[in-house]
Design an enzyme around this catalytic site. Structure first.
Site, PDB file in Angstrom:
ATOM      1  N   THR A 164      -4.936  13.564   5.190  1.00  0.00           N
ATOM      2  CA  THR A 164      -3.542  13.758   5.624  1.00  0.00           C
ATOM      3  C   THR A 164      -3.408  15.042   6.455  1.00  0.00           C
ATOM      4  OG1 THR A 164      -2.900  12.683   3.576  1.00  0.00           O
ATOM      5  CG2 THR A 164      -1.148  13.700   4.852  1.00  0.00           C
ATOM      6  N   SER A 172      -7.064   5.682   3.199  1.00  0.00           N
ATOM      7  CA  SER A 172      -6.989   4.799   2.027  1.00  0.00           C
ATOM      8  C   SER A 172      -7.376   3.379   2.425  1.00  0.00           C
ATOM      9  CB  SER A 172      -5.562   4.778   1.461  1.00  0.00           C
ATOM     10  OG  SER A 172      -5.370   5.806   0.517  1.00  0.00           O
ATOM     11  N   LYS A 210       0.851  -1.194   0.000  1.00  0.00           N
ATOM     12  CA  LYS A 210       0.000   0.000   0.000  1.00  0.00           C
ATOM     13  C   LYS A 210       0.875   1.228   0.000  1.00  0.00           C
ATOM     14  CE  LYS A 210      -3.893   2.049  -0.018  1.00  0.00           C
ATOM     15  NZ  LYS A 210      -3.380   2.767  -1.218  1.00  0.00           N
ATOM     16  N   ASN A 218      -2.735  19.852  -1.422  1.00  0.00           N
ATOM     17  CA  ASN A 218      -3.799  19.106  -0.773  1.00  0.00           C
ATOM     18  C   ASN A 218      -3.601  18.984   0.744  1.00  0.00           C
ATOM     19  OD1 ASN A 218      -5.934  17.229  -0.577  1.00  0.00           O
ATOM     20  ND2 ASN A 218      -4.431  15.577  -0.592  1.00  0.00           N
ATOM     21  N   GLY A 268      -2.652   8.154  -4.513  1.00  0.00           N
ATOM     22  CA  GLY A 268      -1.961   9.338  -5.014  1.00  0.00           C
ATOM     23  C   GLY A 268      -0.783   9.752  -4.151  1.00  0.00           C
ATOM     24  N   ASP A 269      -0.070  10.731  -4.633  1.00  0.00           N
ATOM     25  CA  ASP A 269       1.009  11.405  -3.911  1.00  0.00           C
ATOM     26  C   ASP A 269       1.230  12.700  -4.710  1.00  0.00           C
ATOM     27  OD1 ASP A 269       3.192  10.726  -1.677  1.00  0.00           O
ATOM     28  OD2 ASP A 269       4.250  11.734  -3.276  1.00  0.00           O
ATOM     29  N   LYS A 290       5.764   1.990  -2.883  1.00  0.00           N
ATOM     30  CA  LYS A 290       5.632   3.303  -3.534  1.00  0.00           C
ATOM     31  C   LYS A 290       5.855   3.143  -5.020  1.00  0.00           C
ATOM     32  CE  LYS A 290       4.847   7.601  -2.425  1.00  0.00           C
ATOM     33  NZ  LYS A 290       4.107   8.117  -1.241  1.00  0.00           N
ATOM     34  N   GLN A 338       7.318   4.108   3.870  1.00  0.00           N
ATOM     35  CA  GLN A 338       5.920   3.677   3.876  1.00  0.00           C
ATOM     36  C   GLN A 338       5.720   2.391   4.677  1.00  0.00           C
ATOM     37  OE1 GLN A 338       3.926   5.862   1.849  1.00  0.00           O
ATOM     38  NE2 GLN A 338       2.111   5.023   2.838  1.00  0.00           N
ATOM     39  N   LYS A 388       5.379   3.585   8.275  1.00  0.00           N
ATOM     40  CA  LYS A 388       4.172   4.411   8.394  1.00  0.00           C
ATOM     41  C   LYS A 388       2.927   3.519   8.385  1.00  0.00           C
ATOM     42  CE  LYS A 388       3.900   7.640   5.337  1.00  0.00           C
ATOM     43  NZ  LYS A 388       3.573   8.540   4.216  1.00  0.00           N
TER      44      LYS A 388
HETATM   45  O1  2IT Z   1       2.777   9.130   1.504  1.00  0.00           O
HETATM   46  C1  2IT Z   1       1.661   8.593   1.650  1.00  0.00           C
HETATM   47  O2  2IT Z   1       1.333   8.030   2.701  1.00  0.00           O
HETATM   48  C2  2IT Z   1       0.726   8.677   0.534  1.00  0.00           C
HETATM   49  N1  2IT Z   1       1.080   9.245  -0.488  1.00  0.00           N
HETATM   50  C3  2IT Z   1      -0.617   8.033   0.628  1.00  0.00           C
HETATM   51  C4  2IT Z   1      -0.552   6.571   0.323  1.00  0.00           C
HETATM   52  C5  2IT Z   1      -1.894   5.885   0.231  1.00  0.00           C
HETATM   53  O3  2IT Z   1      -1.881   4.685  -0.115  1.00  0.00           O
HETATM   54  O4  2IT Z   1      -2.930   6.499   0.461  1.00  0.00           O
END
Ligand code: 2IT
Length: 450
Positions: free
Chosen positions: A210, A382, A90, A241, A165-166, A126, A111, A114
């Site tokens: 976020t 997400s 993810k 965002n 997204g990112d 990622k 990630q 996190k």
């Molecule tokens: O950096 C991050 O945590 C994101 N870009 C979101 C990743 C997600 O799967 O929603």
């Protein structure tokens, strides 16, 4: 340093010498989990660290698309599937000209921890491309997304890998990517992507998650010191965002973003971005290409300072870098330390260089909180989107917001507890690494060695 840790760090550096961003995060994470490695000698026999720093899979592919003048372009696409011990891979997709394999590996490694910290069943990953969506027409973005997904689809799925997204990938791009996924697959597998528009299977509050989550985390930090968020002044970078979510939630709770920075300089609005008119104007500026914050000063008659950042602001309580990696280096860190500000709350992924982070943490009057905890509400919602898609229903804003609150409170608590447990005192940076690492390590040890 623990000999095992030292050896793996040295080997990782030798093996990935041309990947400075990846090495920066590996060094940051590994150097703070020493107490845990000391307590678990069995990790070495299981080659746990060697496995952790090596992605389970790296996918790199060619993306060919046609512009509006019928000219072909070739970009590079990536998906770094780092660790799925806790659940499906993810993580977001980043479209920006400076994206390299190094960027993807650094973001993928961050990630893992996190996603573990959220307490939800998701692994770390990622992806992205060196495609620059700025200056492109809607049709060009759609054709690029369709070409990108035509290859990526071989590697993802609701139980395998779920992109979102990112930077450079918002609701529009996710819509085109998911549309192409559905077209090729011939099945409405909504849970194959998150960050979808609510009109097409998305979760309420995902766009705000976020930024809102960062403010919920800040509330916990302030509560620890017996303080309330109402009346606090915030300086942030970015007005995308995430930054917009911070501005909106801060305003709702009686605080105010009084400084914000963009690529062209920064704005100082002593009253703060607190009215609906101002928040809506931020949305308008955000939709412009290229993004500039100067129009805010013209519209509302406040100060605009070109070509610099606002990290030396003295009349604020909290700094929140919310733009991009390595925004704050040693030079800025010294100004931050001298400014007397009390809270340094990272929001963007790895916004601080390692030397600056160490230096800021050493300042007794300053509390530092790490991005992998503070910004984790985005990926959390997400995962809530995946859960809603699996259950084939939608939750309302109240339900999602209550879960967001609970997740962020837990992240704060588990980080603070982990640091305390390993004798590090009140260290939210090391605590987040320790708590996230423990969850991933436990799962990896349960699953045998592969
Ligand atoms: O950096 C991050 O945590 C994101 N870009 C979101 C990743 C997600 O799967 O929603």
């Amino acid at each position: 340093m623990n000999a095992y840790l030292e050896r793996v760090l040295a080997e990782t550096k030798a093996k990935n010498a041309n990947e400075p961003l990846f090495l920066q995060t590996v060094e940051e994470v590994l150097s703070s989990v020493e107490p845990l490695i000391n307590a678990h000698p069995e990790y070495e026999a299981a080659s746990l660290l060697e496995r952790l720093v090596e992605p389970e899979r790296v996918i790199e592919f060619r993306v060919v698309w046609m512009d509006d003048q019928l000219k072909y372009h070739v970009n590079r696409g990536y998906r770094v599937q780092f660790n799925a011990a806790l659940g499906p891979y993810k993580g977001g997709l980043r479209f920006a000209p400076n994206v390299t394999l190094d960027t993807m590996k650094f973001l993928g490694f961050e990630q893992i921890f996190k996603d573990a910290l959220t307490g939800l069943p998701i692994g770390g990953c990622k992806g992205g491309s060196d495609f620059d969506p700025r200056g492109k027409s809607d049709g060009e973005v759609m054709r690029f997304c369709q070409a990108f997904m035509t290859e990526l689809i071989r590697h993802i799925g609701p139980d395998v890998d779920v992109p979102a997204g990112d930077v450079g990938v918002g609701g529009r791009e996710i819509g085109y990517l998911y549309g192409q996924y559905r077209r090729i697959k011939g099945a409405a597998e909504l849970g194959a992507m998150t960050g979808k528009d609510i009109k097409t299977g998305g979760s309420i509050l995902r766009p705000e998650a976020t930024g809102y989550g960062a403010v919920y985390y800040l509330e916990e930090v302030l509560k620890h010191d017996g303080l309330e968020i109402a009346g606090k002044k915030l300086a942030i970078s970015g007005f995308g965002n995430v930054a917009w979510g911070i501005m909106k939630k801060a305003a709702e709770l009686g605080a105010a973003v009084t400084y914000f920075a963009g690529p062209d300089g920064y704005i100082h609005d002593p009253e703060g971005v607190v009215t609906e008119e101002k928040l809506n104007f931020i949305l308008e500026m955000r939709a412009k290409d290229p993004m500039r914050c100067e129009p805010y000063a013209e519209r509302f008659g406040v100060e605009f300072v070109p070509g610099t950042k606002c990290w030396d602001a003295k009349d604020v309580d909290v700094l929140m870098p919310a733009a991009t990696q390595n925004d704050v280096n040693m030079e800025w860190a010294k100004k931050i330390a001298a400014s007397g500000v009390k809270y340094y709350i990272e929001v963007a992924n790895m916004p601080t260089t390692n030397d600056a982070l160490v230096f800021l943490k050493e300042q007794k009057h300053l509390l530092v909180a790490p991005s992998k905890a503070v910004n984790a509400c985005g990926v959390s919602v997400s995962e809530l989107e995946m859960a809603q898609n699996s259950a084939r229903l939608y939750w309302d804003a109240e339900e999602v917001d209550a879960k967001m609150h609970k997740i962020m409170t837990n992240i704060y608590k588990s980080s603070a507890d982990a640091a305390e447990r390993y004798g590090l005192g009140y260290d939210l940076v090391a605590g987040a690494n320790l708590a996230g690492f423990q969850k991933v390590a436990d799962a990896m040890m349960c699953q045998g060695i592969f």
